[in-house]
Scaffold this motif. Structure first.
Motif, PDB file in Angstrom:
ATOM      1  N   ALA A   1       0.825  -1.206   0.000  1.00 32.46           N
ATOM      2  CA  ALA A   1       0.000   0.000   0.000  1.00 32.46           C
ATOM      3  C   ALA A   1       0.862   1.260   0.000  1.00 32.46           C
ATOM      4  O   ALA A   1       0.573   2.233  -0.708  1.00 32.46           O
ATOM      5  N   ILE A   2       1.928   1.238   0.788  1.00 31.92           N
ATOM      6  CA  ILE A   2       2.823   2.398   0.860  1.00 31.92           C
ATOM      7  C   ILE A   2       3.499   2.631  -0.486  1.00 31.92           C
ATOM      8  O   ILE A   2       3.572   3.763  -0.980  1.00 31.92           O
ATOM      9  N   LYS A   3       3.973   1.561  -1.111  1.00 28.62           N
ATOM     10  CA  LYS A   3       4.605   1.703  -2.417  1.00 28.62           C
ATOM     11  C   LYS A   3       3.610   2.177  -3.462  1.00 28.62           C
ATOM     12  O   LYS A   3       3.975   2.911  -4.396  1.00 28.62           O
ATOM     13  N   SER A   4       2.363   1.803  -3.309  1.00 30.32           N
ATOM     14  CA  SER A   4       1.336   2.262  -4.237  1.00 30.32           C
ATOM     15  C   SER A   4       1.158   3.773  -4.137  1.00 30.32           C
ATOM     16  O   SER A   4       1.059   4.477  -5.151  1.00 30.32           O
ATOM     17  N   VAL A   5       1.142   4.286  -2.909  1.00 28.32           N
ATOM     18  CA  VAL A   5       1.025   5.731  -2.700  1.00 28.32           C
ATOM     19  C   VAL A   5       2.254   6.445  -3.244  1.00 28.32           C
ATOM     20  O   VAL A   5       2.149   7.466  -3.935  1.00 28.32           O
ATOM     21  N   LEU A   6       3.424   5.906  -2.949  1.00 32.39           N
ATOM     22  CA  LEU A   6       4.663   6.515  -3.432  1.00 32.39           C
ATOM     23  C   LEU A   6       4.717   6.529  -4.960  1.00 32.39           C
ATOM     24  O   LEU A   6       5.214   7.479  -5.569  1.00 32.39           O
ATOM     25  N   THR A   7       4.191   5.485  -5.572  1.00 34.87           N
ATOM     26  CA  THR A   7       4.141   5.441  -7.033  1.00 34.87           C
ATOM     27  C   THR A   7       3.262   6.561  -7.567  1.00 34.87           C
ATOM     28  O   THR A   7       3.607   7.240  -8.534  1.00 34.87           O
ATOM     29  N   CYS A   8       2.108   6.756  -6.931  1.00 33.00           N
ATOM     30  CA  CYS A   8       1.208   7.838  -7.347  1.00 33.00           C
ATOM     31  C   CYS A   8       1.880   9.197  -7.215  1.00 33.00           C
ATOM     32  O   CYS A   8       1.757  10.055  -8.093  1.00 33.00           O
ATOM     33  N   VAL A   9       2.579   9.397  -6.100  1.00 37.21           N
ATOM     34  CA  VAL A   9       3.260  10.677  -5.867  1.00 37.21           C
ATOM     35  C   VAL A   9       4.348  10.897  -6.914  1.00 37.21           C
ATOM     36  O   VAL A   9       4.446  11.967  -7.526  1.00 37.21           O
ATOM     37  N   ALA A  10       5.186   9.874  -7.134  1.00 37.84           N
ATOM     38  CA  ALA A  10       6.280  10.000  -8.100  1.00 37.84           C
ATOM     39  C   ALA A  10       5.751  10.232  -9.513  1.00 37.84           C
ATOM     40  O   ALA A  10       6.272  11.072 -10.260  1.00 37.84           O
ATOM     41  N   ASP A  11       4.706   9.497  -9.881  1.00 39.92           N
ATOM     42  CA  ASP A  11       4.124   9.665 -11.222  1.00 39.92           C
ATOM     43  C   ASP A  11       3.532  11.053 -11.403  1.00 39.92           C
ATOM     44  O   ASP A  11       3.643  11.660 -12.468  1.00 39.92           O
ATOM     45  N   TRP A  12       2.876  11.556 -10.357  1.00 41.00           N
ATOM     46  CA  TRP A  12       2.311  12.908 -10.436  1.00 41.00           C
ATOM     47  C   TRP A  12       3.418  13.937 -10.647  1.00 41.00           C
ATOM     48  O   TRP A  12       3.282  14.863 -11.449  1.00 41.00           O
ATOM     49  N   GLN A  13       4.520  13.760  -9.924  1.00 35.84           N
ATOM     50  CA  GLN A  13       5.640  14.698 -10.052  1.00 35.84           C
ATOM     51  C   GLN A  13       6.192  14.698 -11.481  1.00 35.84           C
ATOM     52  O   GLN A  13       6.481  15.757 -12.051  1.00 35.84           O
ATOM     53  N   ILE A  14       6.342  13.526 -12.057  1.00 38.83           N
ATOM     54  CA  ILE A  14       6.850  13.426 -13.426  1.00 38.83           C
ATOM     55  C   ILE A  14       5.891  14.081 -14.414  1.00 38.83           C
ATOM     56  O   ILE A  14       6.299  14.857 -15.291  1.00 38.83           O
ATOM     57  N   GLU A  15       4.618  13.779 -14.269  1.00 39.85           N
ATOM     58  CA  GLU A  15       3.617  14.269 -15.217  1.00 39.85           C
ATOM     59  C   GLU A  15       3.373  15.770 -15.098  1.00 39.85           C
ATOM     60  O   GLU A  15       2.904  16.411 -16.044  1.00 39.85           O
ATOM     61  N   ASN A  16       3.702  16.349 -13.951  1.00 40.52           N
ATOM     62  CA  ASN A  16       3.435  17.767 -13.720  1.00 40.52           C
ATOM     63  C   ASN A  16       4.711  18.581 -13.525  1.00 40.52           C
ATOM     64  O   ASN A  16       4.646  19.720 -13.054  1.00 40.52           O
ATOM     65  N   PHE A  17       5.846  18.007 -13.901  1.00 33.90           N
ATOM     66  CA  PHE A  17       7.120  18.695 -13.681  1.00 33.90           C
ATOM     67  C   PHE A  17       7.283  19.867 -14.647  1.00 33.90           C
ATOM     68  O   PHE A  17       7.147  19.711 -15.866  1.00 33.90           O
ATOM     69  N   THR A  18       7.538  21.040 -14.095  1.00 31.66           N
ATOM     70  CA  THR A  18       7.780  22.235 -14.903  1.00 31.66           C
ATOM     71  C   THR A  18       8.944  23.010 -14.299  1.00 31.66           C
ATOM     72  O   THR A  18       9.291  22.822 -13.127  1.00 31.66           O
ATOM     73  N   TYR A  19       9.530  23.880 -15.098  1.00 31.82           N
ATOM     74  CA  TYR A  19      10.615  24.724 -14.601  1.00 31.82           C
ATOM     75  C   TYR A  19      10.734  25.946 -15.498  1.00 31.82           C
ATOM     76  O   TYR A  19      10.263  25.952 -16.641  1.00 31.82           O
ATOM     77  N   LEU A  20      11.373  26.986 -14.962  1.00 30.31           N
ATOM     78  CA  LEU A  20      11.587  28.200 -15.733  1.00 30.31           C
ATOM     79  C   LEU A  20      12.878  28.104 -16.539  1.00 30.31           C
ATOM     80  O   LEU A  20      13.838  27.440 -16.116  1.00 30.31           O
ATOM     81  N   GLU A  21      12.913  28.774 -17.667  1.00 26.64           N
ATOM     82  CA  GLU A  21      14.118  28.847 -18.482  1.00 26.64           C
ATOM     83  C   GLU A  21      14.727  30.244 -18.452  1.00 26.64           C
ATOM     84  O   GLU A  21      15.795  30.482 -19.023  1.00 26.64           O
ATOM     85  N   GLU A  22      14.047  31.163 -17.787  1.00 29.02           N
ATOM     86  CA  GLU A  22      14.574  32.497 -17.577  1.00 29.02           C
ATOM     87  C   GLU A  22      13.935  33.067 -16.317  1.00 29.02           C
ATOM     88  O   GLU A  22      12.927  32.549 -15.835  1.00 29.02           O
ATOM     89  N   GLY A  23      14.547  34.145 -15.792  1.00 33.66           N
ATOM     90  CA  GLY A  23      14.032  34.704 -14.556  1.00 33.66           C
ATOM     91  C   GLY A  23      14.750  34.125 -13.353  1.00 33.66           C
ATOM     92  O   GLY A  23      15.982  33.961 -13.370  1.00 33.66           O
TER      93      GLY A  23
END
Length: 245
Positions: A39-61
């Motif tokens: 169950a814990i690994k399932s939650v961690l998988t959801c968290v990690a996948d969300w981070q990958i799918e929503n990862f953004t960053y600035l290229e200036e500023g």
């Protein structure tokens, strides 16, 4: 009983999850015990996948805080590296981490080159370097560690301002620095066998420890006020784990 480094990594992730009180009901199976490994690994998988799918960053500023190699993202990459080592689908996370490193050419941040008070010494910029060196240890590709080693060798050849003035940021004058910088020196020692990295780290870690520790209050302090918030506790403990680990 904790027997392997993978066990320690998993325990660290579990402690972090419990400490921050994260609960994601969309990922939890209510029929399973709260401390069930699956169950814990399932939650961690959801968290990690969300981070990958929503990862953004600035290229200036403000690249120091929001660029691809910002200290904030460096913490994410470190956690993702630990997670990849025990995840059911390790390749997914390692591939993502490799892609991030390649996008950034495995470069150390250089956001303060024209700011003498910080220059190349700001510990925040070494956070992402921990992730680079972890990847080098796994994949043995020289480009993964080249820029980091060059940065640290330059620091050793050109020692920072020894003043413990909080605003200089050249020395490790604040608690976060003990999480961000010392592990890099230990990793380089482990990779190269050169004791100069360990000696530098040991000297400056002790200097910062003595600077921040209030012997009367028996607490670590920052500037004029004692910090009892999660930041100082988390950074000191995680810094110690990253250094001795």
């Amino acid at each position: 009983m904790i027997k392997t480094w993978s066990d320690k990594r998993f325990l660290s992730l579990l402690i972090l999850l419990l400490c921050i009180g994260f609960v994601n009901t969309s990922c939890r199976d209510e029929n399973k015990p709260p401390f069930d490994t699956v169950a814990i690994k399932s939650v961690l998988t959801c968290v990690a996948d969300w981070q990958i799918e929503n990862f953004t960053y600035l290229e200036e500023g403000n690249l120091h805080d929001y660029g691809i190699d910002a200290w904030t993202n460096g913490v994410l990459f470190l956690g993702m590296t630990d997670w990849a080592a025990i995840a059911p689908d390790s390749a997914r996370y390692y591939n993502w981490l490799l892609d991030i490193g390649r996008k950034n050419d495995w470069k150390a941040p250089a956001n303060f080159l024209h700011h003498p008070k910080y220059s190349i010494y700001h510990s925040d910029e070494l956070t992402v370097c921990q992730y680079y060196l972890r990847m080098y240890e796994l994949f043995q590709q020289p480009e993964m560690m080249l820029a980091t080693k060059q940065r640290i060798d330059t620091i050793l050849a050109n020692p920072p301002d020894p003043s413990m003035n909080y605003r200089s940021k050249q020395s490790w004058t604040w608690c976060d620095a003990l999480f961000m910088a010392p592990p890099v020196y230990v990793q380089l020692y482990r990779i190269t066998g050169e004791t100069k990295y360990l000696e530098y780290m040991d000297h400056h870690f002790k200097k910062t420890w003595e600077h921040l520790y209030d012997k009367e209050q028996k607490l670590f302090s920052g500037m004029t006020a004692t910090w009892i918030r999660g930041s100082i506790t988390g950074n000191l403990f995680s810094g110690a784990v990253g250094t001795v680990g």
